[in-house]
Design a protein around this motif. Sequence first.
Motif, PDB file in Angstrom:
ATOM      1  N   UNK A  69      -8.685  10.167  -0.784  1.00  0.00           N
ATOM      2  CA  UNK A  69      -9.371   9.032  -0.744  1.00  0.00           C
ATOM      3  C   UNK A  69     -11.639   9.271  -0.672  1.00  0.00           C
ATOM      4  N   UNK A  70     -11.671  10.314   0.425  1.00  0.00           N
ATOM      5  CA  UNK A  70     -12.531  10.377   1.048  1.00  0.00           C
ATOM      6  C   UNK A  70     -13.300  11.561   0.512  1.00  0.00           C
ATOM      7  N   UNK A  71     -12.691  12.376   0.375  1.00  0.00           N
ATOM      8  CA  UNK A  71     -12.994  13.982  -0.356  1.00  0.00           C
ATOM      9  C   UNK A  71     -12.260  14.379  -1.835  1.00  0.00           C
ATOM     10  N   UNK A 109       1.131  -0.745   0.044  1.00  0.00           N
ATOM     11  CA  UNK A 109      -0.500  -0.003  -0.263  1.00  0.00           C
ATOM     12  C   UNK A 109       0.458   1.425   0.300  1.00  0.00           C
ATOM     13  N   UNK A 110       1.723   1.128  -0.857  1.00  0.00           N
ATOM     14  CA  UNK A 110       2.948   2.307  -0.949  1.00  0.00           C
ATOM     15  C   UNK A 110       2.520   3.134  -1.952  1.00  0.00           C
ATOM     16  N   UNK A 166      -6.818  -7.901  -3.384  1.00  0.00           N
ATOM     17  CA  UNK A 166      -6.817  -5.869  -2.041  1.00  0.00           C
ATOM     18  C   UNK A 166      -6.231  -4.448  -2.705  1.00  0.00           C
ATOM     19  N   UNK A 167      -7.152  -4.039  -3.000  1.00  0.00           N
ATOM     20  CA  UNK A 167      -6.228  -3.066  -3.512  1.00  0.00           C
ATOM     21  C   UNK A 167      -5.604  -1.786  -2.902  1.00  0.00           C
ATOM     22  N   UNK A 168      -4.818  -1.384  -2.741  1.00  0.00           N
ATOM     23  CA  UNK A 168      -3.770  -0.189  -2.735  1.00  0.00           C
ATOM     24  C   UNK A 168      -3.176  -0.100  -1.606  1.00  0.00           C
ATOM     25  N   UNK A 173       3.554   4.298   3.145  1.00  0.00           N
ATOM     26  CA  UNK A 173       2.361   3.742   3.291  1.00  0.00           C
ATOM     27  C   UNK A 173       0.523   4.805   2.984  1.00  0.00           C
ATOM     28  N   UNK A 174      -0.153   4.444   2.398  1.00  0.00           N
ATOM     29  CA  UNK A 174      -0.809   5.218   2.275  1.00  0.00           C
ATOM     30  C   UNK A 174      -2.044   5.101   3.278  1.00  0.00           C
ATOM     31  N   UNK A 175      -2.437   3.176   3.468  1.00  0.00           N
ATOM     32  CA  UNK A 175      -3.444   3.409   4.194  1.00  0.00           C
ATOM     33  C   UNK A 175      -2.759   1.304   5.180  1.00  0.00           C
TER      34      UNK A 175
END
Length: 210
Positions: free
Chosen positions: A108-110, A17-18, A208-210, A91-93
């Motif tokens: 991701x959210x907005x 998830x990088x 599993x993405x991202x 890492x973004x998540x």
Amino acid sequence: MRLYIMRHGETDWNKTRRLQGKSDIPLNDFGRELAEKTREGLKDVPFDLVITSPLSRARETAMIVRGEREIPIIEDARIEEMSFGSYEGMCCKGEGFNIPDEEFHYFFDDPAHYRPAEDGESFPEFCTRVENFLGELFHSKEYQDSTILITVHGAVLCAMIRSIRRNPLRLFWGNGVHKNCGVTIVRVEDGVPEIEQENVTYYEGELEQW
């Protein structure tokens, strides 16, 4: 014109998830295996041309899927992944999240309120270059009767689908980031695109993405 727009195969940075962005991260062995299975699934499609992002993970995916077919491959920098600048490699998540920006979740959210790193790319900048690519392609007289494979990246595919559906930026992610080697099929007539199928895979199992 019929377009088969495909996300590249898996990389090691996908697994952890990088953020990859414009970092030139290669496919891993599993990513190559996914591309090979997709080549088999698309073996009967009469491609006339391949267009790819110049980044190696997309270009290698294109070359694997093309296989032994003697058709040209064209690179176009407008369909490189979104640039994250100094955040690339972070890492973004998940538990390993280490991006030094407490508002990064807006990515991701907005998306309308996302602010990139100072050396990164904003959503409007990114969408404009992708839309420039699509507009030129859709109205190309040279390719109007062609079947084209296009190999790109997760956010690029979302930008393309958003543009085709004319969705607002807040709906940028649509149905989510496509699976590695997921294929979206688009028919274009008189410069007008229509999505026929979205995120089709030619292998079994979930990624599993991202």
